[in-house]
Design a protein around this motif. Structure first.
Motif, PDB file in Angstrom:
ATOM      1  N   ASP A 246       0.834  -1.205   0.000  1.00 29.87           N
ATOM      2  CA  ASP A 246       0.000   0.000   0.000  1.00 29.87           C
ATOM      3  C   ASP A 246       0.869   1.256   0.000  1.00 29.87           C
ATOM      4  O   ASP A 246       0.643   2.189  -0.781  1.00 29.87           O
ATOM      5  N   ILE A 247       1.841   1.268   0.893  1.00 27.56           N
ATOM      6  CA  ILE A 247       2.706   2.444   1.029  1.00 27.56           C
ATOM      7  C   ILE A 247       3.504   2.675  -0.248  1.00 27.56           C
ATOM      8  O   ILE A 247       3.618   3.808  -0.731  1.00 27.56           O
ATOM      9  N   ALA A 248       4.016   1.600  -0.824  1.00 22.62           N
ATOM     10  CA  ALA A 248       4.787   1.729  -2.061  1.00 22.62           C
ATOM     11  C   ALA A 248       3.918   2.251  -3.200  1.00 22.62           C
ATOM     12  O   ALA A 248       4.371   3.050  -4.035  1.00 22.62           O
ATOM     13  N   THR A 249       2.665   1.805  -3.235  1.00 17.06           N
ATOM     14  CA  THR A 249       1.747   2.268  -4.281  1.00 17.06           C
ATOM     15  C   THR A 249       1.539   3.775  -4.179  1.00 17.06           C
ATOM     16  O   THR A 249       1.589   4.505  -5.184  1.00 17.06           O
ATOM     17  N   ILE A 250       1.294   4.260  -2.982  1.00 15.47           N
ATOM     18  CA  ILE A 250       1.081   5.699  -2.809  1.00 15.47           C
ATOM     19  C   ILE A 250       2.383   6.464  -3.031  1.00 15.47           C
ATOM     20  O   ILE A 250       2.387   7.540  -3.647  1.00 15.47           O
ATOM     21  N   ASP A 251       3.488   5.902  -2.568  1.00 13.65           N
ATOM     22  CA  ASP A 251       4.788   6.545  -2.792  1.00 13.65           C
ATOM     23  C   ASP A 251       5.053   6.766  -4.279  1.00 13.65           C
ATOM     24  O   ASP A 251       5.720   7.739  -4.662  1.00 13.65           O
ATOM     25  N   SER A 252       4.539   5.878  -5.110  1.00 14.49           N
ATOM     26  CA  SER A 252       4.844   5.925  -6.541  1.00 14.49           C
ATOM     27  C   SER A 252       3.932   6.865  -7.330  1.00 14.49           C
ATOM     28  O   SER A 252       4.134   7.059  -8.535  1.00 14.49           O
ATOM     29  N   LEU A 253       2.933   7.446  -6.667  1.00 11.25           N
ATOM     30  CA  LEU A 253       2.041   8.377  -7.364  1.00 11.25           C
ATOM     31  C   LEU A 253       2.834   9.581  -7.855  1.00 11.25           C
ATOM     32  O   LEU A 253       3.690  10.107  -7.143  1.00 11.25           O
ATOM     33  N   GLU A 254       2.532  10.034  -9.041  1.00 14.01           N
ATOM     34  CA  GLU A 254       3.288  11.136  -9.641  1.00 14.01           C
ATOM     35  C   GLU A 254       2.377  12.331  -9.900  1.00 14.01           C
ATOM     36  O   GLU A 254       2.093  12.692 -11.035  1.00 14.01           O
ATOM     37  N   TYR A 255       1.912  12.919  -8.819  1.00 15.64           N
ATOM     38  CA  TYR A 255       1.118  14.142  -8.896  1.00 15.64           C
ATOM     39  C   TYR A 255       1.973  15.304  -8.398  1.00 15.64           C
ATOM     40  O   TYR A 255       2.978  15.114  -7.720  1.00 15.64           O
ATOM     41  N   ASP A 256       1.554  16.499  -8.720  1.00 18.59           N
ATOM     42  CA  ASP A 256       2.204  17.698  -8.190  1.00 18.59           C
ATOM     43  C   ASP A 256       1.129  18.777  -8.033  1.00 18.59           C
ATOM     44  O   ASP A 256       1.128  19.780  -8.732  1.00 18.59           O
ATOM     45  N   GLU A 257       0.188  18.515  -7.113  1.00 21.67           N
ATOM     46  CA  GLU A 257      -0.979  19.384  -6.948  1.00 21.67           C
ATOM     47  C   GLU A 257      -0.888  20.112  -5.612  1.00 21.67           C
ATOM     48  O   GLU A 257      -1.151  19.534  -4.560  1.00 21.67           O
ATOM     49  N   ARG A 258      -0.531  21.373  -5.678  1.00 15.33           N
ATOM     50  CA  ARG A 258      -0.440  22.192  -4.479  1.00 15.33           C
ATOM     51  C   ARG A 258      -1.774  22.912  -4.277  1.00 15.33           C
ATOM     52  O   ARG A 258      -2.258  23.595  -5.181  1.00 15.33           O
ATOM     53  N   ILE A 259      -2.367  22.767  -3.096  1.00 18.39           N
ATOM     54  CA  ILE A 259      -3.653  23.381  -2.788  1.00 18.39           C
ATOM     55  C   ILE A 259      -3.469  24.830  -2.349  1.00 18.39           C
ATOM     56  O   ILE A 259      -4.200  25.723  -2.781  1.00 18.39           O
ATOM     57  N   ILE A 260      -2.518  25.059  -1.470  1.00 14.03           N
ATOM     58  CA  ILE A 260      -2.237  26.392  -0.937  1.00 14.03           C
ATOM     59  C   ILE A 260      -1.031  26.945  -1.695  1.00 14.03           C
ATOM     60  O   ILE A 260       0.097  26.510  -1.485  1.00 14.03           O
ATOM     61  N   ASP A 261      -1.293  27.918  -2.574  1.00 13.20           N
ATOM     62  CA  ASP A 261      -0.229  28.367  -3.477  1.00 13.20           C
ATOM     63  C   ASP A 261      -0.248  29.888  -3.656  1.00 13.20           C
ATOM     64  O   ASP A 261      -0.443  30.396  -4.759  1.00 13.20           O
ATOM     65  N   PRO A 262      -0.022  30.638  -2.575  1.00 14.55           N
ATOM     66  CA  PRO A 262      -0.020  32.102  -2.697  1.00 14.55           C
ATOM     67  C   PRO A 262       1.244  32.592  -3.407  1.00 14.55           C
ATOM     68  O   PRO A 262       2.270  31.909  -3.417  1.00 14.55           O
ATOM     69  N   ASP A 263       1.150  33.772  -3.962  1.00 19.13           N
ATOM     70  CA  ASP A 263       2.312  34.352  -4.634  1.00 19.13           C
ATOM     71  C   ASP A 263       3.495  34.500  -3.709  1.00 19.13           C
ATOM     72  O   ASP A 263       4.653  34.420  -4.139  1.00 19.13           O
ATOM     73  N   HIS A 264       3.210  34.722  -2.398  1.00 21.73           N
ATOM     74  CA  HIS A 264       4.314  34.934  -1.472  1.00 21.73           C
ATOM     75  C   HIS A 264       4.943  33.620  -0.980  1.00 21.73           C
ATOM     76  O   HIS A 264       5.890  33.639  -0.195  1.00 21.73           O
ATOM     77  N   GLY A 265       4.414  32.477  -1.427  1.00 19.80           N
ATOM     78  CA  GLY A 265       5.052  31.204  -1.090  1.00 19.80           C
ATOM     79  C   GLY A 265       6.456  31.153  -1.658  1.00 19.80           C
ATOM     80  O   GLY A 265       6.658  31.485  -2.824  1.00 19.80           O
TER      81      GLY A 265
END
Length: 269
Positions: A246-265
């Motif tokens: 299970d852990i390996a499956t989730i580790d292998s996910l290839e997303y890059d979705e940032r929810i909190i993304d202000p300009d000042h980040g």
């Protein structure tokens, strides 16, 4: 002030309805939560503090964290100590267990701001110092300036935004990586692999996401929930044991979705 280590599962309290957190915090403490996270910018410290003070749980058993320094916060870097004291006053507590620098932006001047956190710690107003939303370079700088050890680094962290570099940094330097938005505001429910793991364990995708995070060394989670049912669901994730597959499956996910993304980040600098 609580003397225990930071509990691995806590309650996040950001919302558009500050008054709801008095009862929500009491409910969470009744369920078993012992780590409550708030912030100056949430405008709910007074309500969170009331929930803690009026709970049946002894204050010494509750780990309380809050934050200051953000783009609309203290208008002078040298005024951060005042902001720290004001947060503690709003909470109605003698001290807080962990105080974070909320964002490394705007009034954040490390050489001016961080010594004020040290001074508040020396005075017994805060027990530990943390930072939020830093990069490894900013962490290096903070660690060089602070006299206090860095206890925690709070960042957005979930299966769709896997913070491998910051996790490795936390494990190397011995501080907590505290995950906010740990279920990606519900987006984990749309991931087929997480759905399959949830079905396998008779759990929810939210619980799977939290259990995956909790399986990592040096990671804590602060899912936000004001309702009792979701608080109980999230808290139960601590008892969900994912297997290596299970852990390996989730580790292998290839997303890059940032929810909190202000300009000042700082990742946008």
């Amino acid at each position: 002030m609580a003397n225990s280590a930071l509990p691995q599962i806590g309650l996040g309290t950001v919302s558009d309805d500050p008054p709801e957190w008095t009862q929500a915090v009491r409910t969470a403490l009744d369920i078993g939560y012992r780590h409550i996270d708030t912030a100056q910018m949430y405008d709910n410290e007074a309500y969170v503090g009331e929930g803690i003070r009026t709970s049946a749980v002894d204050r010494d058993d509750v780990f309380v964290a809050t934050k200051t320094v953000y783009p609309d916060g203290p208008d002078r870097p040298e005024g951060v100590r005042d902001a720290i004291d004001e947060s503690v006053d709003r909470l109605g507590l003698d001290s807080v267990d962990l105080f974070y620098v909320h964002w490394p932006s705007d009034v954040y001047e490390p050489e001016t701001v961080l010594p004020q956190f040290d001074a508040a710690r020396d005075d017994g107003v805060i027990g530990r110092v943390g930072v939020c939303n830093f990069t490894p370079e900013l962490l290096d700088e903070a660690r060089e300036i602070l006299d206090a050890p860095l206890t925690a680094h709070q960042v957005e962290f979930h299966p769709l935004l896997q913070q491998d570099e910051l996790l490795e940094y936390a494990q190397e330097h011995g501080h907590w990586l505290v995950a906010y938005c740990p279920i990606a505001r519900g987006k984990v429910y749309d991931v087929p692999e997480i759905q399959d793991i949830a079905e396998k364990h008779d759990a929810t995708p939210a619980q799977v996401s939290l259990a995956w995070l909790l399986s990592k060394e040096n990671v804590a989670v602060i899912p936000k929930s004001s309702g009792e049912a979701h608080q109980r669901e999230n808290f139960a994730a601590a008892d969900l044991a994912l297997d290596d597959e299970d852990i390996a499956t989730i580790d292998s996910l290839e997303y890059d979705e940032r929810i909190i993304d202000p300009d000042h980040g700082p990742w946008n600098w």
